[in-house]
Design an enzyme around this catalytic site. Structure first.
Site, mmCIF file in Angstrom:
data_model
loop_
_atom_site.group_PDB
_atom_site.id
_atom_site.type_symbol
_atom_site.label_atom_id
_atom_site.label_comp_id
_atom_site.label_asym_id
_atom_site.label_seq_id
_atom_site.Cartn_x
_atom_site.Cartn_y
_atom_site.Cartn_z
ATOM 1 N N GLU A 170 -0.878 1.875 -5.105
ATOM 2 C CA GLU A 170 -0.732 3.323 -4.835
ATOM 3 C C GLU A 170 -1.868 4.102 -5.472
ATOM 4 O O GLU A 170 -1.755 5.290 -5.699
ATOM 5 C CB GLU A 170 0.675 3.833 -5.178
ATOM 6 C CG GLU A 170 1.172 3.569 -6.570
ATOM 7 C CD GLU A 170 0.448 4.412 -7.607
ATOM 8 O OE1 GLU A 170 -0.503 3.873 -8.218
ATOM 9 O OE2 GLU A 170 0.834 5.581 -7.814
ATOM 10 N N TRP A 171 -2.973 3.371 -5.738
ATOM 11 C CA TRP A 171 -4.260 3.966 -6.130
ATOM 12 C C TRP A 171 -4.231 4.689 -7.477
ATOM 13 O O TRP A 171 -5.079 5.551 -7.746
ATOM 14 C CB TRP A 171 -4.773 4.907 -5.021
ATOM 15 C CG TRP A 171 -4.531 4.373 -3.648
ATOM 16 C CD1 TRP A 171 -4.885 3.141 -3.189
ATOM 17 C CD2 TRP A 171 -3.860 5.024 -2.552
ATOM 18 N NE1 TRP A 171 -4.482 2.974 -1.879
ATOM 19 C CE2 TRP A 171 -3.853 4.119 -1.468
ATOM 20 C CE3 TRP A 171 -3.267 6.277 -2.396
ATOM 21 C CZ2 TRP A 171 -3.274 4.428 -0.238
ATOM 22 C CZ3 TRP A 171 -2.695 6.593 -1.175
ATOM 23 C CH2 TRP A 171 -2.702 5.671 -0.118
ATOM 24 N N GLY A 172 -3.212 4.409 -8.285
ATOM 25 C CA GLY A 172 -3.137 5.050 -9.592
ATOM 26 C C GLY A 172 -2.613 6.478 -9.516
ATOM 27 O O GLY A 172 -2.604 7.203 -10.524
ATOM 28 N N ASP A 173 -2.126 6.892 -8.329
ATOM 29 C CA ASP A 173 -1.704 8.291 -8.156
ATOM 30 C C ASP A 173 -0.479 8.667 -8.986
ATOM 31 O O ASP A 173 -0.278 9.835 -9.315
ATOM 32 C CB ASP A 173 -1.387 8.576 -6.679
ATOM 33 C CG ASP A 173 -2.656 8.715 -5.851
ATOM 34 O OD1 ASP A 173 -3.756 8.562 -6.422
ATOM 35 O OD2 ASP A 173 -2.546 8.968 -4.630
ATOM 36 N N ASP A 224 -10.143 3.452 -3.451
ATOM 37 C CA ASP A 224 -10.882 2.254 -3.026
ATOM 38 C C ASP A 224 -12.308 2.192 -3.547
ATOM 39 O O ASP A 224 -13.048 3.182 -3.545
ATOM 40 C CB ASP A 224 -10.936 2.196 -1.494
ATOM 41 C CG ASP A 224 -9.567 1.945 -0.894
ATOM 42 O OD1 ASP A 224 -8.576 1.952 -1.643
ATOM 43 O OD2 ASP A 224 -9.511 1.741 0.324
ATOM 44 N N ASP A 257 0.816 -1.212 0.000
ATOM 45 C CA ASP A 257 0.000 0.000 0.000
ATOM 46 C C ASP A 257 0.858 1.273 0.000
ATOM 47 O O ASP A 257 2.085 1.214 -0.048
ATOM 48 C CB ASP A 257 -0.915 -0.070 1.245
ATOM 49 C CG ASP A 257 -2.294 0.493 0.984
ATOM 50 O OD1 ASP A 257 -2.436 1.330 0.086
ATOM 51 O OD2 ASP A 257 -3.221 0.100 1.723
HETATM 52 C C1 GLA Z 1 -5.954 1.258 1.411
HETATM 53 C C2 GLA Z 1 -6.119 0.265 0.270
HETATM 54 C C3 GLA Z 1 -7.245 -0.699 0.611
HETATM 55 C C4 GLA Z 1 -6.916 -1.435 1.894
HETATM 56 C C5 GLA Z 1 -6.668 -0.437 3.017
HETATM 57 C C6 GLA Z 1 -6.111 -1.101 4.278
HETATM 58 O O1 GLA Z 1 -7.054 2.078 1.539
HETATM 59 O O2 GLA Z 1 -6.375 0.936 -0.930
HETATM 60 O O3 GLA Z 1 -7.458 -1.630 -0.454
HETATM 61 O O4 GLA Z 1 -5.788 -2.240 1.687
HETATM 62 O O5 GLA Z 1 -5.732 0.563 2.630
HETATM 63 O O6 GLA Z 1 -5.874 -0.200 5.309
#
Ligand code: GLA
Length: 410
Positions: free
Chosen positions: A186-189, A208, A153
Site C-alpha cells: 500500500e506504498w507506505g500510505d 514505485d 496491492d
Molecule cells: C502498483 C505497485 C507496483 C505494481 C503495479 C501493478 O503500482 O506499486 O509495484 O505492482 O501496481 O499494476
C-alpha cells in the site's frame, strides 16, 4: 495408571507439536528478507508462459537460485479481464494456455517458489479483477495452484480501511493451511510499519521505484521514486524492520538502464537496509556486470544477516555518507556512499571514529578496538583499522567493507 499417563503425555506432545507448527505458519515464513524476481519492472503486463519459462530457466542457469533467490513472482496482468461464471479468477488463456497450475508446477520443478499478484480493491492497478469481496475464494484458488507468495496491492480501494483489508486477506491466506508469504503493497500510505507485523511478512514503504538513481522523472501525471529518494525515506523507520516483518523499499532496478556504478550502489544500499531483494530485470539479457552484482554472495550475506538490522547513516567530511549495518558476531558492514556529482575523498583516521546506535546496542570506539576489513566488491582483504584509510570515491559509487573484530595478538 501408567498407560493413562503415557496416553496423556502423547496427547500433550501432539498438541504442543500442532501448536508449534501453527505458530510457525503464522510468524516464521520470512526470518530473512525474501529474495526473488518479479515481472513488473521490465514487462509490466506484457507477460506470457513461453517467455516466463525462459526466464525461469535463466534464473537457474545464471546462478541466481544458487545465490539465494527463491521466489518467481508474476505481478499484475496474469489474469483475464473477468472472473468466470462461478466468480473465480481465471489465468489469461492466451498468455497462459496451459493454465496457472501448470506454470506453478514448472517453477516448482526448478526448485523455486511461486508468487502471484492481486489487489485489495475492486480492480488491480492495471484494471484486472481485484480481490475485494473474494478474499477467501481467491486465497483457496492460489493455494490449489501451489502459490507460495502473494503481493497484494492498493488500487481502487475507495474508502477501505487498509489495516483491516490486509488483515482479512492475511486471515484468508492462513485459512488455506498453505504457507504463503504475504507481501503488503500500500506504498507506505498508512504507515504499515506500525501494524503490518504479524499480518504480512513484508510491506512496501514507498511509491514505485524507477530506473533512475537520484532524479525523480515524471511519467505523465505521476512521478515515480528514484533510488536515493527511496533510500532517504528508510532511515526513520529502520527500527520497525526485522525478521518476518520487513520494510520493503521496492524491487530492484539493477540491469534496467542505470550505470554499472549506480546499479552496484543501489544493490549495496538495499543490502545495507536488510531489504527484500526482488530483481526486476530481463534475466535473458543480463550483462556479466549485472550477473556479478545480483549474485555477489558476500553482499547478499550482508542483506541476509540473521539479526535483520537495517543500516543507519552518518555523514563524514567531504559529503560522503557512511551507512552502518550491525551484523551478528559483533561484525559490521560499512557502506561509504558518494551521492554527489563528483569524485570525493575519504580520509579516515579510524581511531577517531566512534559508532553508536542505541537501537542495536552498538557502541564501538575504533581507538580501543581493532577490526580487520574485507572489501565486498573487490572481494579481497582490505587491511585493518589500525592505519588511516585514504580513498577516492567516484560519483554515485560505494565502498562496502565488512569489519570483523581482530584477534588480539599480544
Ligand atoms: C502498483 C505497485 C507496483 C505494481 C503495479 C501493478 O503500482 O506499486 O509495484 O505492482 O501496481 O499494476
Amino acid at each position: 495408571m501408567n498407560l493413562i499417563k503415557t496416553i496423556l503425555t502423547g496427547c500433550l506432545s501432539i498438541l504442543w507439536l500442532a501448536n508449534a507448527s501453527a505458530q510457525k505458519t503464522e510468524t516464521s515464513l520470512a526470518p530473512l528478507p525474501p529474495m526473488g524476481w518479479n515481472t513488473w519492472n521490465t514487462f509490466q503486463t506484457k507477460i506470457n508462459e513461453d517467455m516466463l519459462k525462459e526466464m525461469v530457466d535463466r534464473y537457474v542457469s545464471s546462478g541466481m537460485r544458487e545465490a539465494g533467490y527463491r521466489y518467481f513472482v508474476l505481478d499484475d496482468g496474469w489474469m483475464s479481464m473477468d472472473r468466470d461464471a462461478a466468480g473465480s479468477l481465471v489465468a489469461d488463456p492466451v498468455k497462459f494456455p496451459h493454465g496457472m497450475k501448470a506454470f506453478a508446477d514448472y517453477v516448482h520443478a526448478k526448485g523455486l517458489k511461486f508468487g502471484i499478484y492481486n489487489c485489495a480493491g475492486s480492480k488491480t492497478c492495471a484494471g484486472y479483477p481485484g480481490t475485494r469481496g473474494h478474499e477467501y475464494e481467491d486465497a483457496r484458488l492460489y493455494a490449489s495452484w501451489g502459490v507460495d507468495f502473494l503481493k497484494y496491492d492498493w488500487c481502487n480501494t475507495d474508502s477501505l480501511n487498509a489495516p483491516e483489508a490486509y488483515k482479512t486477506m492475511s486471515a484468508a491466506l492462513r485459512a488455506t493451511g498453505r504457507p504463503i508469504v504475504f507481501s503488503i503493497c500500500e506504498w507506505g500510505d498508512h504507515a504499515p510499519w506500525l501494524w503490518a507485523g504479524g499480518v504480512g511478512e513484508l510491506y512496501r514503504t514507498t511509491g514505485d521505484i524507477s530506473a533512475s538513481f537520484n532524479v525523480r522523472k515524471p511519467i505523465g501525471n505521476w512521478t515515480p521514486q528514484s533510488v536515493t529518494s527511496i533510500l532517504d525515506l528508510q532511515e526513520a523507520i529502520r527500527k520497525y524492520n526485522g525478521p518476518n516483518h520487513w520494510n520493503d523499499p521496492d524491487m530492484l532496478e539493477v540491469g534496467n538502464g542505470m550505470s554499472t556504478v549506480e546499479d552496484r550502489s543501489h544493490f549495496s544500499l538495499w543490502c545495507m537496509l536488510a531489504a527484500p531483494l526482488a530483481a526486476g530485470n530481463d534475466l535473458r539479457k543480463m550483462s556479466p556486470q549485472t550477473v556479478e552484482i545480483l549474485t555477489n554472495g558476500e553482499m547478499i550475506a550482508i542483506d541476509q544477516d540473521a539479526r535483520g538490522i537495517a543500516a543507519f547513516k552518518m555523514v563524514l567530511p567531504d559529503s560522503v555518507e557512511l551507512w552502518v549495518k550491525p551484523l551478528k558476531n559483533n561484525e559490521l558492514a560499512l557502506c561509504f556512499f558518494n551521492r554527489t556529482g563528483s569524485t570525493r575523498n575519504i580520509s579516515l583516521n579510524w581511531k577517531d571514529l566512534i559508532i553508536t546506535d542505541k537501537f542495536s546496542g552498538t557502541d564501538i570506539h575504533f581507538g580501543k578496538e581493532i577490526f580487520s576489513m574485507r572489501d565486498m566488491w573487490a572481494r579481497k582483504a582490505a587491511g585493518d583499522t589500525k592505519s588511516k584509510m585514504e580513498k577516492q570515491l567516484a560519483s554515485h559509487d560505494v565502498l562496502v567493507l565488512r569489519l570483523k573484530p581482530a584477534v588480539a595478538t599480544n
